[in-house]
Enzyme design. Structure first.
Site, short mmCIF file in Angstrom:
data_model
loop_
_atom_site.label_atom_id
_atom_site.label_comp_id
_atom_site.label_asym_id
_atom_site.label_seq_id
_atom_site.Cartn_x
_atom_site.Cartn_y
_atom_site.Cartn_z
N LYS A 113 0.82 -1.21 0.00
CA LYS A 113 0.00 0.00 0.00
C LYS A 113 0.87 1.27 0.00
CE LYS A 113 -4.01 -2.23 0.51
NZ LYS A 113 -3.63 -3.65 0.55
C1 LIG Z 1 -4.31 -4.78 0.11
C2 LIG Z 1 -3.52 -6.03 0.08
C3 LIG Z 1 -3.78 -7.01 -0.88
C4 LIG Z 1 -4.90 -6.91 -1.89
O1 LIG Z 1 -4.72 -5.89 -2.82
P1 LIG Z 1 -5.97 -5.33 -3.65
O2 LIG Z 1 -5.46 -4.18 -4.41
O3 LIG Z 1 -6.99 -4.95 -2.62
O4 LIG Z 1 -6.46 -6.45 -4.50
C5 LIG Z 1 -2.95 -8.13 -0.90
N1 LIG Z 1 -1.96 -8.27 0.00
C6 LIG Z 1 -1.71 -7.35 0.94
C7 LIG Z 1 -0.61 -7.59 1.91
C8 LIG Z 1 -2.46 -6.19 1.00
O5 LIG Z 1 -2.19 -5.27 1.94
#
Ligand SMILES: *Cc1c(COP(=O)(O)O)cnc(C)c1O
Length: 494
Positions: A113
């Protein structure tokens, strides 16, 4: 370049407007009117640059109302060496023949993120200036664990902003929880919701679409925006690392110019993998995108049958950031492939009222030509962690393990030998109890205290911000009912 709403193409707006608003008024998501192309020559030039400049060159194609100098300053700040612990920003690691890992967790909160949420505050504060917005902005976030912390870090003490994060009380890991509840900064608040992630996300969407609340807040000088991946400013920076990974493989001589590769993506809200789809449409040589789910396999079923059905049990798994039954960004894919605002609006209405929808066979054909899908349960994910650690001395987290395991299953079942990059979305030290358990170690201490245990057991260093977490005190301990979001927002902004 203009942006329009997935549910109403007559809504047209510049990129700064789309980023400032987050979500379109009628509930649709903003999408670019077209996807700019990056041909082989431009790709070659891109591959001669470092990560920050790759980001500038890609983002500028979508953000014509931002100057290149602005974007360069943003990228330098967002991906600087005090934020990211490697100059590569998003390094690619080879794990074996045709198997690569793209590590997206070298930022301040150790999850992917950060790749977008270090950039978003820059894009958003500039967007407010560009649109002449005089009100202050309050960022609302619904998080399945990682977005919340990354957004808090991105927005903390940013002038003219406040940020309020909602997380499902029992739906995040101990480490994720403490990361959020111990957040520093004068403009932040964190609240637990007595419900799951979908409750948090639906609640936040309701707050956004309330005209009454909007007017009330406007009167006191506030407006609301989103840092969830429904915001275009979140999605755009994610397109960059697909190009960057391709360039790194090319530069390392692992692939030939023009060679198509696959990506396997651990998926929840469908933002990450959608960025890969956009990269592919822009001309990046990609053969297939593999959409990996945990036991909450609503997407796997959708890709196999054409029916999206959220009426099903919700499971809490060891990969909590993927415990999602409503994948918001799928709407953008449907918008792109159907080309119709009415179609999307109808499907989304159906999802809201019936909890399900089916897409036409023509649409499924297009989807099937790009996406493959699969799921992996907790036990299988743990064996992946154990096997890869023992065989390759590589430690991966629970989410990455889902995508890696699904990738291997896919290769075996399809016979597809295309070189594949698996996206690694979090540091294993964010999910210590489950990772230790996978390695056959009991983890009956709180997650934050297990960080050093995992480090000793594996000989791998924990990222510094996580190593410093144990012993931190929670600042935010309140939890609220599912229907308490409106009051919480009012209270925070009074
Ligand atoms: C948010 C997240 C995901 C999923 O990503 P999306 O964009 O919501 O599909 C997968 N792994 C981790 C560790 C995340 O923080």
């Amino acid at each position: 370049m203009k942006y329009y709403s997935t549910r109403d193409r007559k809504v047209e707006i510049e990129s700064a407007g789309a980023i400032a608003m987050g979500l379109s008024r009628e509930g649709g998501l903003f999408v670019p009117e077209r996807l700019p192309k990056i041909g082989p020559e431009e790709l070659g030039r891109l591959c001669g640059l470092g990560y920050r400049e790759r980001a500038v060159q890609i983002m500028k194609l979508f953000l014509e109302d931002y100057s290149e100098e602005e974007l360069r300053a943003f990228a330098d700040a967002a991906y600087s060496s005090d934020k990211f612990d490697t100059d590569a920003v998003a390094p690619v690691v080879k794990l074996g023949e045709g198997r690569y890992i793209l590590e997206l967790w070298h930022g301040p909160t150790s999850a992917f993120k950060d790749m977008a949420l270090q950039m978003l505050p820059h894009l958003l504060t500039a967007a407010l200036k560009k649109t002449g917005e005089k009100k202050k902005v309050c960022i609302l976030v619904a998080t399945s664990g990682d977005t919340g912390k990354a957004a808090l870090e991105g927005f903390r003490d940013v002038e003219g902003t406040k940020i309020l994060v909602f997380y499902p009380r029992d739906g995040v890991s101990d480490v994720q929880k403490l990361q959020m509840t111990s957040q520093e900064g004068t403009n932040v608040r964190v609240a637990a919701i007595e419900g799951n992630f979908d409750d948090a996300q639906s609640g936040v969407k309701e707050v956004f679409s309330s005209a009454e609340l909007r007017e009330e807040l406007a009167a006191s000088g506030w407006f609301l925006s989103s840092a969830n991946s429904i915001n275009w400013g979140r999605l755009l920076p994610q397109i960059v690392y697909y190009f960057s990974a391709y360039c790194d493989l090319l530069n390392a001589g692992e692939i030939e110019e023009g060679e198509k590769i696959n990506f396997s993506v651990p998926t929840g809200n469908f933002g990450d993998i959608l960025a890969g789809f956009y990269a592919m449409q822009m001309g990046l040589p990609v053969s297939r995108l593999i959409c990996a789910s945990n036991k909450n396999d609503v997407l796997t079923d959708f890709f196999r049958t054409g029916e999206y059905n959220r009426v099903r049990p919700f499971y809490e798994t060891i990969s909590p950031s993927m415990d999602i039954l409503i994948s918001s960004n799928l709407e953008r894919l449907l918008s792109f492939l159907s080309g119709s605002g009415e179609t999307v609006a109808e499907l989304m209405d159906e999802l809201k009222s019936e909890g399900r929808y089916s897409v036409s066979p023509e649409l499924m054909k297009k989807i099937g030509s790009v996406f493959s899908a699969g799921s992996l349960d907790d036990e299988a994910s743990k064996s992946v962690i154990k096997r890869v650690f023992e065989e390759k001395d590589y430690l991966m987290d629970t989410h990455t393990a889902v995508a890696y395991g699904v990738m291997e299953k896919y290769r075996e079942e399809s016979g597809d030998k295309t070189k594949t990059v698996t996206l690694s979305t979090a540091s294993p030290f964010k999910f210590t109890p489950a990772v230790l358990d996978a390695l056959g170690e009991s983890g009956d201490k709180p997650g934050p205290e297990l960080i050093s245990v995992l480090s000793e057991k594996t000989g791998k260093p924990a990222p510094r911000p996580l190593a410093e977490l144990a012993g931190k005190k929670a600042r935010f301990t309140a939890s609220i009912k599912k229907d308490g979001l409106f009051d919480e927002v009012r209270d925070f902004l009074k």
